[in-house]
Design a protein around this motif. Structure first.
Motif, short mmCIF file in Angstrom:
data_model
loop_
_atom_site.label_atom_id
_atom_site.label_comp_id
_atom_site.label_asym_id
_atom_site.label_seq_id
_atom_site.Cartn_x
_atom_site.Cartn_y
_atom_site.Cartn_z
N ASP A 178 -11.62 10.69 -2.16
CA ASP A 178 -11.05 10.93 -1.13
C ASP A 178 -10.51 10.34 -0.33
OD1 ASP A 178 -14.12 11.90 -0.31
OD2 ASP A 178 -15.16 9.53 -0.95
N GLY A 179 -9.23 10.62 -0.90
CA GLY A 179 -7.88 10.72 -0.80
C GLY A 179 -7.36 9.15 -1.09
N ARG A 180 -7.60 8.32 -1.45
CA ARG A 180 -7.70 7.03 -2.43
C ARG A 180 -7.29 6.99 -3.62
NH1 ARG A 180 -6.86 3.75 1.91
NH2 ARG A 180 -7.30 1.58 0.24
N VAL A 181 -5.43 6.91 -4.08
CA VAL A 181 -5.85 7.52 -5.42
C VAL A 181 -5.29 6.48 -6.30
CG1 VAL A 181 -4.33 9.65 -5.00
CG2 VAL A 181 -2.91 8.00 -4.32
N SER A 182 -5.62 6.33 -7.12
CA SER A 182 -4.57 5.76 -8.24
C SER A 182 -4.22 5.70 -9.56
CB SER A 182 -6.27 4.43 -9.01
OG SER A 182 -7.10 4.43 -8.02
N GLU A 198 0.82 -1.05 -0.27
CA GLU A 198 0.13 0.28 -0.10
C GLU A 198 0.85 1.34 0.03
OE1 GLU A 198 -3.68 1.25 2.53
OE2 GLU A 198 -3.33 -0.55 2.96
N PHE A 199 0.11 2.24 -0.44
CA PHE A 199 1.22 3.87 -0.23
C PHE A 199 0.03 5.12 0.01
CE2 PHE A 199 3.73 1.72 -3.95
CZ PHE A 199 4.92 2.16 -3.71
N THR A 200 0.90 5.85 0.97
CA THR A 200 -0.04 6.90 1.29
C THR A 200 0.14 7.76 0.76
OG1 THR A 200 0.31 5.89 3.68
CG2 THR A 200 -0.23 8.45 3.13
N PRO A 201 -0.32 8.64 0.33
CA PRO A 201 -0.50 9.27 -0.38
C PRO A 201 -0.12 11.23 -0.73
CG PRO A 201 -2.84 9.27 -0.50
CD PRO A 201 -2.49 7.97 0.02
N SER A 251 9.70 -5.28 -11.40
CA SER A 251 8.56 -4.77 -10.93
C SER A 251 7.36 -4.00 -12.17
CB SER A 251 8.22 -4.04 -10.28
OG SER A 251 9.30 -3.78 -8.96
N HIS A 252 6.00 -5.16 -11.83
CA HIS A 252 5.71 -4.56 -12.71
C HIS A 252 3.70 -4.27 -11.75
CE1 HIS A 252 2.13 -5.37 -15.98
NE2 HIS A 252 2.11 -4.16 -16.09
N TYR A 253 3.25 -3.28 -11.64
CA TYR A 253 2.21 -3.42 -10.76
C TYR A 253 1.31 -1.82 -11.15
CZ TYR A 253 5.55 -0.21 -8.10
OH TYR A 253 6.45 1.17 -8.63
N TRP A 254 0.10 -2.29 -10.48
CA TRP A 254 -0.80 -0.92 -10.57
C TRP A 254 -0.88 -0.55 -8.94
CZ3 TRP A 254 -1.73 -5.52 -13.52
CH2 TRP A 254 -2.20 -4.75 -14.60
N ILE A 255 -1.42 1.30 -9.35
CA ILE A 255 -1.50 1.49 -7.99
C ILE A 255 -2.88 1.38 -8.18
CG2 ILE A 255 -0.99 3.34 -6.38
CD1 ILE A 255 1.45 3.29 -6.65
N ARG A 256 -3.47 0.83 -6.89
CA ARG A 256 -5.38 1.14 -7.15
C ARG A 256 -5.86 1.91 -5.77
NH1 ARG A 256 -5.97 0.84 -12.14
NH2 ARG A 256 -5.96 -1.00 -13.97
N ASP A 257 -6.36 2.69 -5.97
CA ASP A 257 -7.11 3.42 -4.29
C ASP A 257 -5.80 2.71 -3.05
OD1 ASP A 257 -9.75 3.65 -5.08
OD2 ASP A 257 -10.56 1.75 -5.10
N ASN A 258 -4.74 3.63 -3.68
CA ASN A 258 -3.72 3.23 -2.30
C ASN A 258 -2.87 1.76 -2.15
OD1 ASN A 258 -3.95 5.79 -2.45
ND2 ASN A 258 -4.79 5.77 0.01
N ARG A 259 -3.84 1.16 -3.14
CA ARG A 259 -3.08 -0.58 -2.50
C ARG A 259 -2.01 -0.87 -3.80
NH1 ARG A 259 -8.76 -3.53 -1.40
NH2 ARG A 259 -9.03 -0.95 -2.56
N VAL A 260 -1.08 -1.68 -3.89
CA VAL A 260 0.00 -1.98 -4.84
C VAL A 260 -0.93 -2.89 -5.48
CG1 VAL A 260 1.72 -2.62 -4.85
CG2 VAL A 260 2.14 -1.27 -4.42
N VAL A 261 -1.68 -3.50 -7.03
CA VAL A 261 -1.66 -4.59 -7.36
C VAL A 261 -0.63 -5.41 -8.53
CG1 VAL A 261 -3.44 -5.54 -8.33
CG2 VAL A 261 -3.61 -3.61 -7.30
N TRP A 262 -0.11 -6.57 -7.95
CA TRP A 262 0.49 -6.95 -8.43
C TRP A 262 0.74 -8.03 -9.84
CZ3 TRP A 262 5.72 -5.60 -7.77
CH2 TRP A 262 6.18 -4.73 -6.40
N SER A 263 1.07 -7.69 -11.32
CA SER A 263 0.94 -8.36 -11.96
C SER A 263 2.07 -9.04 -12.50
CB SER A 263 1.06 -6.94 -12.96
OG SER A 263 0.98 -7.82 -14.53
#
Length: 138
Positions: free
Chosen positions: A59-63, A5-8, A77-89
């Protein structure tokens, strides 16, 4: 350490020293920066422009879209940032990487070509208004 997870953090300028787990977003410079989610410590800078990455903030959740592929680094590495979470690919093959790079380069060319076309049209409209006297204050 691998991130889940990331904190924006909205900043004017990105700090020189990045903290793990933080996504630094500079609206002024249209960038989002963070340390690679795999934990390798590499700096990742995404350019927030129409032909590059898009940032959404709900609302503070970034993608970030599209995905982040760090293919030039050893971590691959290959991933998305969705609603502050890391989604690995999955890791892309060399052919997939080349196809994505070609598509991205074409998207940038298309974007700037369209902008040039819009600017030309706007210029012609301004010239027409001047020639017809429609740009005078009333």
């Amino acid at each position: 350490m691998r991130q889940s997870e990331f904190t924006p953090e909205f900043v004017t300028t990105v700090p020189e020293e990045l903290e793990e787990g933080r996504l630094y977003i500079s609206e002024r410079f249209r960038t989002a920066s963070h340390l690679c989610a795999c934990g390798c410590g590499a700096h990742v800078v995404t350019s927030l422009k129409p032909a590059k990455w898009q940032l959404t903030n709900r609302d503070g959740r970034v993608s970030l879209s599209p995905s982040i592929g760090r293919w030039q680094l050893p971590c691959q590495s290959h991933y998305w940032i969705r609603d502050n979470r890391v989604v690995w690919s999955y890791s892309f093959t060399e052919e997939e990487k080349s196809a994505v790079q070609r598509r991205d380069a074409q998207a940038v060319r298309d974007y700037y070509e369209a902008r040039r076309g819009r600017r030309s049209l706007e210029f012609l409209r301004r010239v027409w208004r001047r020639l017809t006297g429609r740009d005078r204050p009333r």
